[in-house]
Design an enzyme around this catalytic site. Sequence first.
Site, PDB file in Angstrom:
ATOM      1  N   GLY A   1     -37.191  32.316 -13.131  1.00 38.40           N
ATOM      2  CA  GLY A   1     -37.589  33.115 -11.973  1.00 38.40           C
ATOM      3  C   GLY A   1     -37.078  34.540 -12.032  1.00 38.40           C
TER       4      GLY A   1
ATOM      5  CG  ASP B   1     -32.569  30.948 -16.254  1.00 41.95           C
ATOM      6  OD1 ASP B   1     -33.353  30.375 -17.031  1.00 41.95           O
ATOM      7  OD2 ASP B   1     -32.205  32.127 -16.412  1.00 41.95           O
ATOM      8  CB  SER B   2     -36.392  28.107 -12.784  1.00 46.52           C
ATOM      9  OG  SER B   2     -36.358  29.310 -12.031  1.00 46.52           O
TER      10      SER B   2
ATOM     11  CG  ASP C   1     -25.283  33.197 -14.715  1.00 45.98           C
ATOM     12  OD1 ASP C   1     -26.007  33.904 -15.442  1.00 45.98           O
ATOM     13  OD2 ASP C   1     -25.521  33.018 -13.501  1.00 45.98           O
TER      14      ASP C   1
ATOM     15  CG  ASP D   1     -35.528  31.581  -7.566  1.00 44.62           C
ATOM     16  OD1 ASP D   1     -35.755  31.471  -8.793  1.00 44.62           O
ATOM     17  OD2 ASP D   1     -34.639  32.320  -7.111  1.00 44.62           O
TER      18      ASP D   1
ATOM     19  CD  GLN E   1     -33.827  34.250  -3.899  1.00 46.36           C
ATOM     20  OE1 GLN E   1     -33.466  35.336  -3.448  1.00 46.36           O
ATOM     21  NE2 GLN E   1     -33.682  33.950  -5.186  1.00 46.36           N
TER      22      GLN E   1
ATOM     23  CB  CYS F   1      -4.822  40.945 -26.934  1.00 52.17           C
ATOM     24  SG  CYS F   1      -5.890  41.474 -25.592  1.00 52.17           S
TER      25      CYS F   1
END
Length: 375
Positions: free
Chosen positions: A94, A91-92, A270, A145, A193, A313
Amino acid sequence: MYTLKKESSSTKARLGELKTDHGVIQTPIFMPVGTLGTVKGVSQHDLVEKIHAQIILGNTYHLYLRPGMDIMYEAGGLHEFMKWDKPILTDSGGYQIFSLSENRKLEEEGAFFKSHIDGSKHLFTPENVVETQRTLGSDIMMILDECPPYPSSYEYAKNSMGLTHRWAKRGRKHFLETEARYGHKQHQFGIVQGGTYKDLRIESSKFMADQDFEGIAIGGLSVGEPIPLMYEMADLNTDYLPKQKARYLMGVGTPGNLIECVARGIDMFDCVMPTRNARNGTIFTRNGKVNLRNAKWKNHHEFLDPDFPSDVCNKYTMAYIHHLIKHNEIFGLVMASIHNLTFYLWLMEQIREHIANDTFAEWYPSMVKQVETKL
Protein backbone atom coordinates in the site's frame (compact mmCIF):
# COMPACT_ATOMS: atom_id res chain seq x y z
CA MET A 1 -0.04 -14.26 19.50
CA TYR A 2 0.86 -11.23 21.66
CA THR A 3 1.34 -11.39 25.41
CA LEU A 4 1.60 -8.20 27.46
CA LYS A 5 4.28 -8.79 30.10
CA LYS A 6 4.65 -5.45 31.87
CA GLU A 7 3.62 -1.80 31.63
CA SER A 8 5.61 1.24 32.68
CA SER A 9 4.13 2.84 35.79
CA SER A 10 4.59 6.41 34.50
CA THR A 11 4.37 6.11 30.69
CA LYS A 12 2.49 3.97 28.17
CA ALA A 13 5.62 1.89 27.41
CA ARG A 14 4.96 -1.86 27.31
CA LEU A 15 7.00 -5.04 27.52
CA GLY A 16 5.64 -7.99 25.57
CA GLU A 17 6.16 -11.09 23.45
CA LEU A 18 5.01 -11.97 19.95
CA LYS A 19 4.88 -15.71 19.33
CA THR A 20 5.25 -17.03 15.79
CA ASP A 21 6.15 -20.43 14.39
CA HIS A 22 9.59 -19.06 13.46
CA GLY A 23 10.37 -17.73 16.91
CA VAL A 24 9.34 -15.52 19.82
CA ILE A 25 9.88 -11.77 19.40
CA GLN A 26 10.58 -9.62 22.45
CA THR A 27 8.90 -6.21 22.20
CA PRO A 28 9.42 -3.29 21.83
CA ILE A 29 11.34 -4.27 18.71
CA PHE A 30 12.79 -2.75 15.55
CA MET A 31 12.56 -4.69 12.28
CA PRO A 32 15.37 -4.24 9.72
CA VAL A 33 13.93 -3.72 6.24
CA GLY A 34 14.73 -6.41 3.69
CA THR A 35 12.95 -4.93 0.68
CA LEU A 36 13.96 -7.45 -1.99
CA GLY A 37 14.72 -10.46 0.17
CA THR A 38 17.86 -8.91 1.62
CA VAL A 39 18.71 -6.16 4.07
CA LYS A 40 20.90 -3.95 1.89
CA GLY A 41 24.59 -4.55 2.49
CA VAL A 42 24.05 -7.04 5.31
CA SER A 43 24.21 -10.83 5.23
CA GLN A 44 21.72 -13.05 7.00
CA HIS A 45 24.59 -14.34 9.14
CA ASP A 46 25.45 -10.84 10.33
CA LEU A 47 21.78 -10.08 10.98
CA VAL A 48 21.77 -12.92 13.49
CA GLU A 49 25.30 -12.94 14.92
CA LYS A 50 26.18 -9.23 15.01
CA ILE A 51 22.92 -7.32 14.86
CA HIS A 52 20.77 -9.79 16.82
CA ALA A 53 17.71 -9.15 14.66
CA GLN A 54 14.63 -10.99 15.88
CA ILE A 55 12.44 -10.28 12.85
CA ILE A 56 12.88 -8.61 9.46
CA LEU A 57 10.49 -6.98 7.02
CA GLY A 58 9.93 -7.95 3.38
CA ASN A 59 8.21 -5.81 0.77
CA THR A 60 5.26 -7.33 -1.06
CA TYR A 61 5.22 -4.78 -3.88
CA HIS A 62 8.88 -5.23 -4.79
CA LEU A 63 8.93 -9.02 -4.36
CA TYR A 64 5.73 -9.33 -6.41
CA LEU A 65 7.47 -7.54 -9.28
CA ARG A 66 10.90 -9.13 -8.76
CA PRO A 67 11.49 -12.08 -8.68
CA GLY A 68 7.74 -12.74 -8.97
CA MET A 69 5.43 -15.15 -7.23
CA ASP A 70 6.07 -18.14 -9.50
CA ILE A 71 9.72 -18.20 -8.50
CA MET A 72 8.84 -17.49 -4.88
CA TYR A 73 6.44 -20.44 -4.76
CA GLU A 74 8.97 -22.74 -6.46
CA ALA A 75 11.53 -21.71 -3.84
CA GLY A 76 9.15 -22.61 -1.00
CA GLY A 77 8.48 -19.07 0.19
CA LEU A 78 10.59 -16.15 1.32
CA HIS A 79 12.10 -17.89 4.36
CA GLU A 80 13.51 -20.68 2.23
CA PHE A 81 14.38 -18.39 -0.69
CA MET A 82 16.65 -16.18 1.44
CA LYS A 83 17.61 -18.84 4.03
CA TRP A 84 16.18 -16.94 6.98
CA ASP A 85 14.67 -19.09 9.72
CA LYS A 86 13.42 -16.30 11.98
CA PRO A 87 10.13 -14.37 11.70
CA ILE A 88 9.30 -12.18 8.70
CA LEU A 89 6.65 -9.46 8.40
CA THR A 90 5.52 -8.40 4.92
CA ASP A 91 3.72 -5.18 4.14
CA SER A 92 0.91 -5.17 1.60
CA GLY A 93 2.42 -2.79 -0.94
CA GLY A 94 0.00 0.00 0.00
CA TYR A 95 2.74 2.48 0.86
CA GLN A 96 4.65 1.81 -2.36
CA ILE A 97 1.47 2.35 -4.37
CA PHE A 98 0.92 5.59 -2.42
CA SER A 99 4.38 6.73 -3.54
CA LEU A 100 3.42 6.05 -7.18
CA SER A 101 0.87 8.89 -7.13
CA GLU A 102 1.33 9.65 -10.84
CA ASN A 103 1.06 6.00 -11.88
CA ARG A 104 -1.80 4.58 -9.85
CA LYS A 105 -5.57 4.76 -9.56
CA LEU A 106 -7.58 3.77 -6.51
CA GLU A 107 -11.03 2.25 -6.95
CA GLU A 108 -13.33 0.17 -4.78
CA GLU A 109 -12.01 -3.00 -6.38
CA GLY A 110 -8.43 -2.18 -5.48
CA ALA A 111 -5.34 -0.24 -6.51
CA PHE A 112 -4.40 -0.12 -10.19
CA PHE A 113 -0.76 0.82 -10.77
CA LYS A 114 2.07 0.83 -13.27
CA SER A 115 5.33 -0.87 -12.39
CA HIS A 116 8.16 1.55 -11.67
CA ILE A 117 10.43 -0.93 -13.49
CA ASP A 118 8.85 -1.40 -16.90
CA GLY A 119 5.51 0.43 -16.85
CA SER A 120 3.48 -2.80 -16.91
CA LYS A 121 -0.03 -2.56 -15.44
CA HIS A 122 -1.11 -4.37 -12.27
CA LEU A 123 -3.96 -4.53 -9.79
CA PHE A 124 -3.69 -5.09 -6.04
CA THR A 125 -6.93 -6.03 -4.30
CA PRO A 126 -7.53 -6.84 -0.63
CA GLU A 127 -7.87 -10.47 -1.66
CA ASN A 128 -4.90 -10.90 -3.99
CA VAL A 129 -2.44 -9.22 -1.61
CA VAL A 130 -3.43 -11.93 0.88
CA GLU A 131 -2.70 -14.52 -1.81
CA THR A 132 0.63 -12.88 -2.60
CA GLN A 133 1.59 -12.92 1.07
CA ARG A 134 0.45 -16.53 1.34
CA THR A 135 2.96 -17.27 -1.41
CA LEU A 136 5.65 -15.25 0.37
CA GLY A 137 4.88 -17.21 3.54
CA SER A 138 5.54 -14.36 5.96
CA ASP A 139 4.71 -14.89 9.63
CA ILE A 140 2.84 -11.56 9.74
CA MET A 141 1.06 -10.06 6.75
CA MET A 142 -0.52 -6.63 6.43
CA ILE A 143 -3.87 -5.71 4.90
CA LEU A 144 -4.12 -3.54 1.78
CA ASP A 145 -4.72 0.08 2.80
CA GLU A 146 -4.53 3.54 1.35
CA CYS A 147 -1.94 5.85 2.86
CA PRO A 148 -3.22 9.42 2.35
CA PRO A 149 -0.60 12.12 1.73
CA TYR A 150 0.18 14.95 4.12
CA PRO A 151 -1.46 17.36 4.06
CA SER A 152 -4.85 15.97 3.08
CA SER A 153 -8.25 17.63 3.31
CA TYR A 154 -10.64 16.28 5.90
CA GLU A 155 -12.91 14.95 3.16
CA TYR A 156 -10.05 13.13 1.44
CA ALA A 157 -8.78 11.62 4.69
CA LYS A 158 -12.28 10.46 5.66
CA ASN A 159 -13.02 8.87 2.29
CA SER A 160 -9.58 7.25 2.27
CA MET A 161 -10.15 5.84 5.74
CA GLY A 162 -13.52 4.43 4.68
CA LEU A 163 -11.88 2.69 1.72
CA THR A 164 -9.20 1.21 4.00
CA HIS A 165 -11.92 -0.05 6.37
CA ARG A 166 -13.87 -1.73 3.58
CA TRP A 167 -10.70 -3.26 2.19
CA ALA A 168 -9.81 -4.45 5.70
CA LYS A 169 -13.04 -6.45 5.98
CA ARG A 170 -12.50 -8.02 2.57
CA GLY A 171 -8.87 -8.81 3.32
CA ARG A 172 -9.70 -10.39 6.67
CA LYS A 173 -12.48 -12.48 5.15
CA HIS A 174 -10.15 -13.82 2.48
CA PHE A 175 -7.41 -14.50 5.04
CA LEU A 176 -9.80 -16.57 7.17
CA GLU A 177 -11.05 -18.50 4.13
CA THR A 178 -7.58 -19.50 2.88
CA GLU A 179 -4.73 -21.61 4.19
CA ALA A 180 -1.02 -21.06 4.74
CA ARG A 181 1.13 -22.81 2.14
CA TYR A 182 4.33 -23.93 3.83
CA GLY A 183 3.27 -25.61 7.05
CA HIS A 184 3.60 -22.66 9.44
CA LYS A 185 0.92 -20.36 10.79
CA GLN A 186 0.47 -16.85 9.42
CA HIS A 187 -1.00 -13.83 11.22
CA GLN A 188 -2.66 -10.70 9.84
CA PHE A 189 -2.50 -7.12 11.09
CA GLY A 190 -5.00 -4.34 10.42
CA ILE A 191 -3.90 -0.75 9.76
CA VAL A 192 -5.29 2.42 11.34
CA GLN A 193 -5.61 5.45 9.05
CA GLY A 194 -7.36 8.84 9.28
CA GLY A 195 -4.69 11.36 8.33
CA THR A 196 -3.93 13.86 11.08
CA TYR A 197 -7.56 14.38 12.12
CA LYS A 198 -8.25 13.33 15.70
CA ASP A 199 -11.84 12.19 15.22
CA LEU A 200 -10.88 10.06 12.20
CA ARG A 201 -7.91 8.55 14.02
CA ILE A 202 -10.19 7.62 16.94
CA GLU A 203 -12.82 6.19 14.61
CA SER A 204 -10.26 4.12 12.71
CA SER A 205 -8.63 2.88 15.92
CA LYS A 206 -12.00 1.72 17.25
CA PHE A 207 -12.84 0.07 13.93
CA MET A 208 -9.59 -1.90 13.79
CA ALA A 209 -9.90 -2.80 17.47
CA ASP A 210 -13.32 -4.31 16.76
CA GLN A 211 -11.96 -6.60 14.04
CA ASP A 212 -10.30 -9.89 14.88
CA PHE A 213 -6.80 -9.12 13.56
CA GLU A 214 -3.89 -10.57 15.52
CA GLY A 215 -2.24 -7.16 15.72
CA ILE A 216 -2.84 -3.57 14.64
CA ALA A 217 -0.55 -1.18 12.80
CA ILE A 218 -0.69 2.60 12.77
CA GLY A 219 -0.25 3.83 9.22
CA GLY A 220 -0.27 7.19 7.47
CA LEU A 221 2.34 8.80 9.74
CA SER A 222 5.95 9.78 9.01
CA VAL A 223 4.77 11.01 5.58
CA GLY A 224 5.87 14.62 5.97
CA GLU A 225 3.88 15.84 8.98
CA PRO A 226 5.72 17.67 11.80
CA ILE A 227 7.29 15.30 14.31
CA PRO A 228 5.21 16.60 17.28
CA LEU A 229 2.07 15.90 15.26
CA MET A 230 3.24 12.35 14.57
CA TYR A 231 3.74 11.82 18.30
CA GLU A 232 0.31 13.28 19.05
CA MET A 233 -1.44 10.98 16.56
CA ALA A 234 0.44 7.87 17.73
CA ASP A 235 -0.38 8.71 21.34
CA LEU A 236 -4.04 9.19 20.47
CA ASN A 237 -4.24 5.91 18.54
CA THR A 238 -2.83 3.79 21.36
CA ASP A 239 -5.49 5.15 23.73
CA TYR A 240 -8.09 3.30 21.67
CA LEU A 241 -6.23 0.12 20.71
CA PRO A 242 -6.59 -3.10 22.73
CA LYS A 243 -3.88 -3.80 25.26
CA GLN A 244 -3.66 -7.47 24.36
CA LYS A 245 -2.67 -6.90 20.73
CA ALA A 246 0.66 -5.75 19.31
CA ARG A 247 0.88 -2.17 18.04
CA TYR A 248 3.10 -1.47 15.05
CA LEU A 249 4.00 2.07 13.92
CA MET A 250 4.91 1.78 10.25
CA GLY A 251 7.93 3.51 8.72
CA VAL A 252 9.39 5.13 11.87
CA GLY A 253 12.08 6.38 12.37
CA THR A 254 15.11 8.00 14.08
CA PRO A 255 16.42 6.61 17.38
CA GLY A 256 14.73 9.49 19.19
CA ASN A 257 11.45 8.78 17.36
CA LEU A 258 11.56 5.16 18.50
CA ILE A 259 12.11 6.05 22.15
CA GLU A 260 9.39 8.71 22.14
CA CYS A 261 6.89 6.38 20.47
CA VAL A 262 7.62 3.52 22.87
CA ALA A 263 6.67 5.99 25.61
CA ARG A 264 3.37 6.41 23.76
CA GLY A 265 2.58 2.70 23.72
CA ILE A 266 4.10 1.41 20.47
CA ASP A 267 5.59 -2.13 20.30
CA MET A 268 7.01 -2.52 16.78
CA PHE A 269 8.87 -0.35 14.28
CA ASP A 270 10.49 -0.54 10.86
CA CYS A 271 12.41 2.00 8.80
CA VAL A 272 15.02 2.09 6.02
CA MET A 273 16.82 4.92 7.84
CA PRO A 274 19.57 2.84 9.52
CA THR A 275 20.86 1.35 6.26
CA ARG A 276 20.05 4.29 3.97
CA ASN A 277 21.78 6.77 6.26
CA ALA A 278 24.74 4.40 6.60
CA ARG A 279 25.19 4.36 2.82
CA ASN A 280 25.13 8.15 2.90
CA GLY A 281 27.84 8.22 5.58
CA THR A 282 25.80 8.87 8.73
CA ILE A 283 25.82 6.56 11.72
CA PHE A 284 23.90 6.62 14.99
CA THR A 285 25.68 6.16 18.31
CA ARG A 286 24.96 6.26 22.03
CA ASN A 287 26.27 9.84 22.08
CA GLY A 288 24.61 11.13 18.93
CA LYS A 289 24.74 11.18 15.12
CA VAL A 290 28.10 11.09 13.33
CA ASN A 291 28.77 12.22 9.76
CA LEU A 292 31.59 9.90 8.74
CA ARG A 293 32.37 12.04 5.67
CA ASN A 294 33.18 15.05 7.84
CA ALA A 295 36.80 16.16 7.48
CA LYS A 296 37.18 16.33 11.24
CA TRP A 297 37.72 12.55 11.25
CA LYS A 298 40.49 12.56 8.62
CA ASN A 299 43.32 12.51 11.17
CA HIS A 300 41.39 10.96 14.06
CA HIS A 301 43.43 7.82 14.76
CA GLU A 302 41.27 6.67 17.65
CA PHE A 303 38.20 4.50 18.13
CA LEU A 304 34.80 6.16 18.15
CA ASP A 305 33.33 4.17 21.05
CA PRO A 306 35.63 1.33 22.22
CA ASP A 307 32.97 -0.22 24.45
CA PHE A 308 30.24 -0.51 21.79
CA PRO A 309 30.04 -3.88 19.98
CA SER A 310 30.59 -2.92 16.35
CA ASP A 311 33.66 -2.82 14.10
CA VAL A 312 33.02 0.85 13.30
CA CYS A 313 33.34 1.69 16.99
CA ASN A 314 35.98 -0.61 18.42
CA LYS A 315 38.05 -2.26 15.67
CA TYR A 316 38.99 0.42 13.14
CA THR A 317 40.03 4.03 13.72
CA MET A 318 37.86 6.93 12.65
CA ALA A 319 40.54 7.97 10.16
CA TYR A 320 40.22 4.60 8.41
CA ILE A 321 36.41 4.58 8.49
CA HIS A 322 36.37 8.16 7.16
CA HIS A 323 38.69 7.14 4.32
CA LEU A 324 36.47 4.21 3.31
CA ILE A 325 33.22 6.17 3.46
CA LYS A 326 34.59 9.24 1.68
CA HIS A 327 35.69 7.12 -1.25
CA ASN A 328 32.54 4.94 -1.26
CA GLU A 329 34.38 1.72 -0.56
CA ILE A 330 31.85 -1.08 -0.23
CA PHE A 331 33.51 -2.41 2.91
CA GLY A 332 32.93 0.90 4.67
CA LEU A 333 29.30 1.10 3.61
CA VAL A 334 28.70 -2.47 4.78
CA MET A 335 30.33 -1.79 8.15
CA ALA A 336 28.29 1.39 8.62
CA SER A 337 25.06 -0.48 7.77
CA ILE A 338 25.84 -3.26 10.24
CA HIS A 339 26.73 -0.68 12.87
CA ASN A 340 23.48 1.29 12.50
CA LEU A 341 21.31 -1.81 12.72
CA THR A 342 23.36 -3.08 15.66
CA PHE A 343 22.75 0.25 17.38
CA TYR A 344 19.01 0.20 16.70
CA LEU A 345 18.64 -3.32 18.11
CA TRP A 346 20.89 -2.41 21.07
CA LEU A 347 18.67 0.60 21.73
CA MET A 348 15.54 -1.58 21.75
CA GLU A 349 17.24 -3.91 24.21
CA GLN A 350 18.01 -0.95 26.47
CA ILE A 351 14.40 0.16 26.22
CA ARG A 352 13.16 -3.30 27.21
CA GLU A 353 15.52 -3.41 30.19
CA HIS A 354 14.35 -0.04 31.47
CA ILE A 355 10.68 -1.02 31.09
CA ALA A 356 11.38 -4.27 32.93
CA ASN A 357 13.10 -2.37 35.76
CA ASP A 358 10.43 0.37 35.71
CA THR A 359 13.10 3.02 35.12
CA PHE A 360 11.99 3.92 31.59
CA ALA A 361 10.18 7.14 32.55
CA GLU A 362 13.29 8.57 34.21
CA TRP A 363 15.69 7.33 31.53
CA TYR A 364 14.06 8.16 28.21
CA PRO A 365 13.93 12.01 28.06
CA SER A 366 17.69 12.43 28.45
CA MET A 367 18.38 9.48 26.14
CA VAL A 368 16.29 11.10 23.38
CA LYS A 369 18.40 14.26 23.63
CA GLN A 370 21.58 12.22 23.69
CA VAL A 371 20.92 10.11 20.58
CA GLU A 372 19.65 13.08 18.57
CA THR A 373 22.78 15.17 19.23
CA LYS A 374 25.02 15.86 16.21
CA LEU A 375 28.67 15.02 16.88
